[in-house]
Enzyme design. Structure first.
Site, short mmCIF file in Angstrom:
data_model
loop_
_atom_site.label_atom_id
_atom_site.label_comp_id
_atom_site.label_asym_id
_atom_site.label_seq_id
_atom_site.Cartn_x
_atom_site.Cartn_y
_atom_site.Cartn_z
N ASP A 134 0.83 -1.21 0.00
CA ASP A 134 0.00 0.00 0.00
C ASP A 134 0.86 1.26 0.00
OD1 ASP A 134 -2.39 1.37 -0.05
OD2 ASP A 134 -2.69 1.30 2.13
N HIS B 67 2.19 3.44 -9.07
CA HIS B 67 2.00 2.02 -9.39
C HIS B 67 3.18 1.50 -10.20
CE1 HIS B 67 -1.85 2.24 -7.58
NE2 HIS B 67 -2.44 2.92 -8.55
N LEU C 226 10.88 -20.51 -4.66
CA LEU C 226 9.90 -19.64 -4.00
C LEU C 226 8.56 -19.77 -4.70
CD1 LEU C 226 9.35 -17.07 -2.07
CD2 LEU C 226 9.91 -15.72 -4.09
C1 IPE Z 1 -5.52 -2.95 -0.29
O1 IPE Z 1 -5.14 -1.65 -0.56
C2 IPE Z 1 -5.43 -3.80 -1.49
C3 IPE Z 1 -4.15 -3.83 -2.19
C4 IPE Z 1 -3.00 -3.44 -1.75
C5 IPE Z 1 -4.21 -4.43 -3.47
P1 IPE Z 1 -6.16 -0.44 -0.54
O2 IPE Z 1 -5.31 0.77 -0.50
O3 IPE Z 1 -7.11 -0.55 -1.66
O4 IPE Z 1 -6.91 -0.66 0.84
P2 IPE Z 1 -8.03 0.20 1.57
O5 IPE Z 1 -9.26 0.08 0.76
O6 IPE Z 1 -7.53 1.61 1.64
O7 IPE Z 1 -8.16 -0.42 2.90
C1 IPE Z 2 -1.67 0.12 -3.37
O1 IPE Z 2 -1.45 1.48 -3.38
C2 IPE Z 2 -1.86 -0.43 -4.76
C3 IPE Z 2 -3.20 -0.93 -5.05
C4 IPE Z 2 -4.21 -0.94 -4.26
C5 IPE Z 2 -3.38 -1.46 -6.38
P1 IPE Z 2 -2.64 2.52 -3.35
O2 IPE Z 2 -3.02 2.83 -4.77
O3 IPE Z 2 -3.74 2.04 -2.51
O4 IPE Z 2 -1.93 3.77 -2.71
P2 IPE Z 2 -2.57 4.82 -1.71
O5 IPE Z 2 -3.14 4.07 -0.55
O6 IPE Z 2 -3.64 5.55 -2.47
O7 IPE Z 2 -1.43 5.70 -1.33
MG MG Z 3 -4.17 2.31 -0.52
#
Ligand code: IPE
Ligand code: IPE
Ligand code: MG
Length: 251
Positions: free
Chosen positions: A24, A41, A135
């Protein structure tokens, strides 16, 4: 009454056998730099590569990465389609490298929601890396823990219709083989980057006894040093699985 909430009590070690990560913070990493979220990303993919390599070197046997949750469809359409394209591009590009490193790739989640091209690519990548032993890398895509429990229940009942009439016979061991990650032991360590302290519907069944580690570091900044720091923390945990500290010391 004996009723264990874990399949097998794992032996503790300094490196987790199974590491599960919620990657995240990509969006915030980019926003902080006045870049579009997509840039985060893109950078995140580099971290994925780094962490796979580090895990293989450090002796992790199973690495599970949450790439796209069943809730992530709620994001703006252009971000969702960018993530799909990135997933396809990365699969194509990394397949050979993964195979050479002895990585066996598995993808879990409700894959029928993806377009046919992506589904084919996933099947191809899994077939190409099947049998690799260094792995096992699992990518959770369109995955949700609640979906997993429901799909396992449905498949269990389809395979054993007699259980519908005798629900008392259903126990944890009867459901476990139908869960999406039945091929792996339960995660020993969970890492979530990006500062949030939640599970976000990840492996909710499998993480009943997993050690939870949260770091503020955004996923694109998460490197092997950060991983080793998490392992250092993990090493200090006493995994009791319901027993007392004294019992563990005796054994
Ligand atoms: C959780 O991340 C899912 C992934 C990392 C793929 P999100 O950033 O979408 O989670 P929430 O919704 O904020 O909890
Ligand atoms: C995690 O990073 C990646 C996915 C959920 C695909 P986020 O896109 O949720 O990044 P933040 O939470 O907005 O910073
Ligand atoms: Mg996120």
């Amino acid at each position: 009454m004996q009723s264990s909430s874990t399949q097998i009590i794992p032996t503790s070690g300094s490196v987790p056998t199974h590491l599960a990560i919620v990657m995240d913070g990509n969006g915030r990493w980019a926003t902080k730099r006045h870049l579009p979220r997509t840039a985060g990303h893109l950078r995140g993919v580099q971290s994925v590569r780094r962490i796979i390599e580090a895990c293989a070197e450090l002796g992790v046997s199973y690495l599970t990465l949450f790439a796209f949750s069943s809730e992530n469809w709620r994001r703006p359409a252009d971000e969702v389609s960018m993530l799909m394209r990135l997933f396809m591009k990365s699969l194509r590009k990394e397949m050979k490298n993964l195979s050479e490193r002895g990585v066996c790739l598995r993808v879990v989640g409700e894959l029928t929601a993806f377009n046919a091209e992506l589904q084919e690519l996933i099947a191809e990548a899994e077939a190409h890396t099947a049998g690799n032993k260094v792995l096992t890398l699992t990518i959770a895509a369109n995955y949700g823990g609640r979906w997993d429990i429901l799909q396992a229940t449905r498949r269990m009942l389809a395979a054993h219709p007699e259980l519908s009439a005798q629900p008392d016979l259903i126990n944890e061991a009867s459901l476990a083989p139908y869960l999406a990650m039945a091929y792996a032991p339960e995660p020993d360590l969970f890492i979530r980057t990006g500062g949030e302290q939640r599970i976000s519907n990840f492996l909710i069944w499998q993480m009943a006894y997993t050690e939870l580690y949260f770091t503020d570091t955004y996923w694109p900044d998460f490197d092997s040093a950060a991983l080793e720091q998490a392992f250092e923390w993990y090493k200090g945990r006493e995994r009791r699985f319901g027993r007392t500290s004294a019992q563990l010391k005796q054994a």
